[in-house]
Write an enzyme that holds these catalytic residues in place. Structure first.
Site, PDB file in Angstrom:
ATOM      1  N   LYS A 137      -7.840  71.825  16.066  1.00 17.53           N
ATOM      2  CA  LYS A 137      -9.137  71.644  16.732  1.00 17.53           C
ATOM      3  C   LYS A 137      -9.774  70.320  16.326  1.00 17.53           C
ATOM      4  CE  LYS A 137     -11.784  75.217  17.270  1.00 17.53           C
ATOM      5  NZ  LYS A 137     -12.729  76.334  17.021  1.00 17.53           N
ATOM      6  N   GLU A 141      -2.257  70.441   6.504  1.00 15.45           N
ATOM      7  CA  GLU A 141      -0.840  70.780   6.683  1.00 15.45           C
ATOM      8  C   GLU A 141      -0.343  70.382   8.068  1.00 15.45           C
ATOM      9  OE1 GLU A 141      -2.672  74.455   4.508  1.00 15.45           O
ATOM     10  OE2 GLU A 141      -3.313  72.950   5.978  1.00 15.45           O
ATOM     11  N   GLY A 180      -9.566  80.949  15.124  1.00 19.42           N
ATOM     12  CA  GLY A 180      -8.139  80.600  15.141  1.00 19.42           C
ATOM     13  C   GLY A 180      -7.231  81.782  15.376  1.00 19.42           C
ATOM     14  N   ARG A 181      -7.487  82.901  14.697  1.00 17.22           N
ATOM     15  CA  ARG A 181      -6.607  84.061  14.824  1.00 17.22           C
ATOM     16  C   ARG A 181      -6.781  84.782  16.150  1.00 17.22           C
ATOM     17  NH1 ARG A 181     -10.463  84.354  11.160  1.00 17.22           N
ATOM     18  NH2 ARG A 181     -12.017  86.021  11.147  1.00 17.22           N
ATOM     19  N   GLU A 234      -7.550  88.679   7.528  1.00 15.06           N
ATOM     20  CA  GLU A 234      -8.486  87.554   7.500  1.00 15.06           C
ATOM     21  C   GLU A 234      -9.823  87.962   8.101  1.00 15.06           C
ATOM     22  OE1 GLU A 234      -7.057  83.278   7.743  1.00 15.06           O
ATOM     23  OE2 GLU A 234      -8.083  83.455   9.668  1.00 15.06           O
ATOM     24  N   HIS A 272      15.490 101.573   6.935  1.00 16.88           N
ATOM     25  CA  HIS A 272      16.470 101.266   5.889  1.00 16.88           C
ATOM     26  C   HIS A 272      15.904 100.270   4.886  1.00 16.88           C
ATOM     27  CE1 HIS A 272      19.843 103.365   7.863  1.00 16.88           C
ATOM     28  NE2 HIS A 272      19.172 103.069   8.967  1.00 16.88           N
ATOM     29  N   LYS A 326      -8.273  75.817  -0.219  1.00 24.12           N
ATOM     30  CA  LYS A 326      -8.097  74.482   0.359  1.00 24.12           C
ATOM     31  C   LYS A 326      -8.816  73.429  -0.478  1.00 24.12           C
ATOM     32  CE  LYS A 326      -7.526  75.663   5.275  1.00 24.12           C
ATOM     33  NZ  LYS A 326      -8.128  75.517   6.620  1.00 24.12           N
TER      34      LYS A 326
END
Length: 586
Positions: free
Chosen positions: A213, A219, A273-274, A360, A391, A516
């Site tokens: 954005k 990152e 964001g999510r 979050e 399993h 951060k």
């Protein structure tokens, strides 16, 4: 001033607390014997069928939960979200991911302005660009059509789109539209992820989508610069504008990076964001891979659940019921985790997406008014597709901790197979487990049953299953783009319901920021030590010791190869001060 009113102070909350004892005395074996109860504890919408009869709950429990929803003003809070009121109060923002998939003629306001036309303007731009790209009209620096896309983003810019992409890959209609194309995602700043994301790709035929954005996410921007260098080292600086586009609102930095601002696609502050997979964050890369019509079906599916959530009565409202049951399991029965168990390999990335979406959103310790909460919120989400999970961790679920489970099944497989001579089809074999596992968890197996089966005495304790382990079953008619959108929207709204009941802000994420800021201090130290030989200082003993050990080994840098001839890659090892990134060429 912060209000001291908390949901746990209400009579409705206290009534549920008092009700817990009665529920704990009742085993699911007995609850499941009541056919009328089981029939009542279902809900259906557009062929999606929810059965929550295997929850540790009675009809009285549901009535009390619905009264709790009333006390929490759930209807009012949902209405405020859809009206664009700034319910994300700590950031003074609306929460309008529903606007991203609303019909073109819908009216959804933020700050008194209908945002739907602006959303559709971006979608129209994506549609036009994706058609140009997929037709071969958009060519790279050497005149070749681009068939590969690498989407660079992290968190919500990655997990949601990856979930949808993985689910669409084996849908016959979507797969046909994606023939001859590749879509990959680069999220982790770890150079290993870079290596994997561009393995066997040719820069000549690759388009990079940078999703940020602000165009400042550390990152993401380092990964973007990494792929920019990958393109330049092969095709020259002039290739960037043909091989890189952006999803961002910071056109100034987009331009400075070398991307044409005309090839930047906007999204908005009222999209967390999510919750952004239905914005350009997801719609752009998915449209480049599958075509806009497929993605529009996905958006329409999500919109259908938005309408169901907004307008259906709570007693038959799938996201509301799911949210209330999660509150019941977490806050009253004390179960801190939830297993998400889709019996479809196409949904293998659903649990990782829900992990972020849920943890979050609802991993909060204070109310929306800033009051410390005397109860736990949120839950630990994890999962794997069946039958792989069986399993792996089902042993814990059956005989260890009690973990409520979401079983998600599909009536019609994306890729049906029926081998001649087999008792059932492959999908029927899979779904046999989908139907059996919830009953195994609910009923368990008693010592008396084991004795009647003549199980050796010394094995009785090991083969006893207490049962009484809650689950719910969600059955979808199929898994096309439309149903994938519906499933996404169900979970988004379920998580919002939990937050609305608990009285927290599910739409900020301040906990992400602390790590951060501390990382930026470490980054400065690493730079100073590498470049100027500065000693490690300003950290506690433990961190200082770890940093000293890390800095003691001087890395060699591997730069992008300048010569690639006859598939032979010439790499010079340079004693550089800064680490470059070509490890994947080794």
């Amino acid at each position: 001033m912060a209000s001291s009113a908390l949901i746990c102070d209400t009579e409705q909350w206290k009534a549920l607390q008092a009700h817990v004892g009665a529920i704990q005395k009742t085993h699911l074996r007995d609850l499941m014997a009541d056919a009328d109860r089981c029939k009542a504890m279902t809900a259906e919408f557009e062929g999606i069928f929810l059965d929550y009869s295997r929850q540790q709950a009675t009809r009285e429990t549901i009535e009390k939960l619905l009264k709790l929803a009333e006390a929490a003003k759930l209807k009012e809070k949902i209405e405020k979200m859809f009206k664009g009121e700034k319910i994300n109060s700590t950031e003074n923002r609306s929460v309008l991911h529903v606007a991203l998939r609303a019909p073109r003629d819908a009216v959804i306001n933020s700050d008194g302005v209908n945002v739907v036309p602006e959303v559709w303007s971006v979608k129209d731009k994506i549609k036009q660009f994706s058609e140009t790209f997929r037709s071969g009209s958009w060519v790279g620096a050497t005149g070749k059509a681009l068939t590969n896309v690498v989407s660079v983003g992290i968190g919500g810019s990655f997990l949601g789109p990856l979930f949808v992409h993985t689910a669409l890959q084996t849908d016959p209609e979507a797969a046909e539209c994606a023939k001859g194309r590749q879509l990959r995602f680069l999220a982790n700043v770890d150079p290993v992820d870079v290596a994997r994301s561009i393995k066997d790709l040719d820069p000549e035929t690759t388009l990079v989508v940078v999703v940020s954005k602000t165009f400042t996410t550390a990152e993401t921007m380092l990964n973007a610069r990494t792929l920019k260098e990958w393109i330049i080292s092969s095709l020259g600086p002039q290739a960037v504008s043909k091989h890189m586009i952006a999803v961002s609102t910071n056109l100034k930095l987009v331009k400075e990076f070398g991307i044409d601002p005309n090839n930047a696609f906007a999204f908005w502050d009222w999209v967390g964001g999510r919750y952004s997979v239905c914005s350009a964050v997801g719609v752009l890369p998915l449209s480049l891979q599958y075509g806009f019509p497929i993605v529009q079906k996905f958006l329409e599916g999500a919109s259908s659940i938005d309408n169901h959530f907004h307008s259906s009565s709570f007693d038959k409202n799938i996201p509301v019921l799911l949210g209330l049951l999660s509150v019941w399991n977490v806050s009253f029965l004390g179960y801190p985790a939830r297993a998400i168990l889709p019996y479809s390999q196409a949904l293998e990335k659903l649990a990782p997406h829900i992990q972020q979406l849920s943890m979050e959103s609802n991993g909060k310790g204070v109310s929306i008014d800033g009051v410390q909460l005397p109860f736990e919120t949120g839950e630990i989400d994890f999962g794997e597709p069946g039958t792989n999970g069986q399993h792996s961790f089902y042993q814990l679920i059956h005989q260890g901790r009690v973990i409520p489970c979401d079983f998600i099944g599909i009536v019609k497989s994306q890729q049906p197979v029926y081998l001649k001579g087999e008792t059932v089809s492959n999908h029927d074999e899979l779904m046999s487990n989908f139907f059996a596992q919830p009953d195994a968890l609910a009923y368990g197996k008693t010592p008396e049953q084991l004795h009647s089966e003549k199980v050796p005495e010394h094995l009785i304790p090991h083969k006893t299953f207490k049962g009484n382990r809650p689950s719910l079953s969600l059955l979808l008619p199929q898994l096309s783009a439309y149903e994938i959108g519906q499933l996404l929207s169900i979970y988004e709204h379920r998580i919002a319901v939990q937050g609305f009941i608990w009285g927290i802000n599910s739409f900020d994420q301040w906990g992400v920021e602390l790590g951060k800021s501390l990382a930026s201090q470490v980054r400065k130290q690493l730079h100073g030590s590498r470049m100027e030989g500065k000693p490690v200082e300003g950290f506690n003993h433990s961190t200082s010791s770890l940093l000293a050990r890390y800095l003691a080994v001087r890395p060699f840098a591997i730069s992008f190869p300048s010569l690639i001839n006859n598939n032979k890659i010439h790499i010079q090892r340079k004693n550089l001060k800064a680490l470059s990134l070509d490890l994947f060429f080794l």
